[in-house]
Write an enzyme that holds these catalytic residues in place. Structure first.
Site, PDB file in Angstrom:
ATOM      1  CG  HIS A   1      83.016 129.901  78.540  1.00  0.00           C
ATOM      2  ND1 HIS A   1      83.936 130.708  77.933  1.00  0.00           N
ATOM      3  CD2 HIS A   1      81.893 129.988  77.773  1.00  0.00           C
ATOM      4  CE1 HIS A   1      83.415 131.248  76.837  1.00  0.00           C
ATOM      5  NE2 HIS A   1      82.171 130.819  76.727  1.00  0.00           N
TER       6      HIS A   1
ATOM      7  CD  GLU B   1      86.665 131.816  79.619  1.00  0.00           C
ATOM      8  OE1 GLU B   1      86.534 130.926  78.753  1.00  0.00           O
ATOM      9  OE2 GLU B   1      85.748 132.599  79.908  1.00  0.00           O
TER      10      GLU B   1
END
Length: 307
Positions: free
Chosen positions: A282, A263
């Site tokens: 997220h 990420e």
């Protein structure tokens, strides 16, 4: 005293902290490790989310820090043992974003089972795909399988049962007679039978050695045909390429991933063109309301630690 905040926080909570202490609030610090390390030695408290890596050189630089406040619950970006060895308390916002995650799970499960909500362009263009979209499934009567049955899993179970779902759960840390199961009306089940029985599988696990790769290609293949998978816990638990293959081959009915092994997620060819796939950055636990709750909890914990 000085508080350093390296990721976004609700402004009202930031102002609470400013009223008592000097505050450096710069959400860009999460992506500027060198600058963060340079100022870490002046921090009496550090507040982060999930992108700031509180480990190694950064922990060593926290010369006078008393507390690391985590705006969320996952701690895989924080070396808790190293912090505690230096007398630094690590304080997550336990429970403050549970409702946001639970609603995300239920909402995406409904979207994936029904399978009709991506038809706007077709309908607006004059196509009328009514026949093709008339085989969606209802949530009521389906089985939700929770892998991990902590506070978020338990709240998700309550929402699901209110909508008429049957709920089963697997948690390696809980005995089958644990009160959490009976109190929630949830049937405990081993992992493999759960995957074979559940119409919706939702993951609620930390990322540790025993959970990394837990949902590998073979386990995804063992899921009930047409089932949907929702992961709001941590990337690295699901084999992303294996999941994409299962979707393309029609073995799964859909999937929602809010977390990824890397990420921010770089471009991934294996996700291109996957049917009934929802990818979000997220944010399952991040809503306006949860940000206020999480920020308020951490502001309170930091102020208590500094006084």
């Amino acid at each position: 005293m000085r508080i350093v905040i390296s990721e976004f926080m609700d402004e009202a909570a930031v102002e609470r902290l400013r009223a008592r202490h000097e505050v450096l609030y710069d959400p860009a610090l999460a992506d500027e490790a060198q600058r963060l390390h340079a100022i870490a030695g002046e921090a009496d408290a550090l507040i982060v989310r999930n992108r700031t890596q509180v480990r190694g050189d950064l922990v060593a630089a926290l010369a006078r820090c008393r507390i690391v406040g985590r705006l969320g619950v996952g701690l895989d970006n924080i070396d808790v043992a190293a912090c505690e060895a230096r007398g630094i308390r690590v304080a997550p916002a336990t429970g403050a974003n549970a409702l946001s995650v639970a609603e995300y799970v239920i909402g995406t499960a409904m979207l994936l089972l029904r399978g009709v909500y991506l038809s706007t362009e077709q309908v607006a263009a004059g196509t009328w795909p009514r026949a093709a979209l008339s085989n969606g499934r209802e949530l009521n009567g389906k089985t939700l399988g929770l892998v991990g049955f902590g506070s978020i899993g338990q709240l998700t179970a309550r929402l699901a049962r209110a909508l008429g779902m049957q709920v089963v759960a697997y948690d390696a840390m809980l005995a089958a007679d644990a009160p959490a199961f009976s109190a929630s009306g949830v049937q405990p089940m081993a992992l493999e039978p759960l995957l074979a029985a559940a119409d919706v599988v939702s993951l609620h696990l930390p990322l540790v050695a025993s959970t990394r790769g837990l949902m590998h290609a073979e386990r995804i293949a063992a899921m009930k045909p047409g089932a949907v998978l929702v992961n709001t816990s941590r990337g690295g638990i699901v084999d992303e390429a294996g999941l994409a293959r299962a979707l393309r081959e029609g073995r799964l009915g859909g999937a929602a991933l809010d977390v990824f092994d890397t990420e921010p997620l770089p471009a991934q060819e294996h996700f291109a063109g996957c049917p009934n796939l929802v990818l979000t950055p997220h944010v399952a636990g991040v809503t306006r309301e949860s940000n206020e709750r999480v920020s308020d909890v951490i502001a309170t914990l930091v102020l208590e630690a500094l006084h």
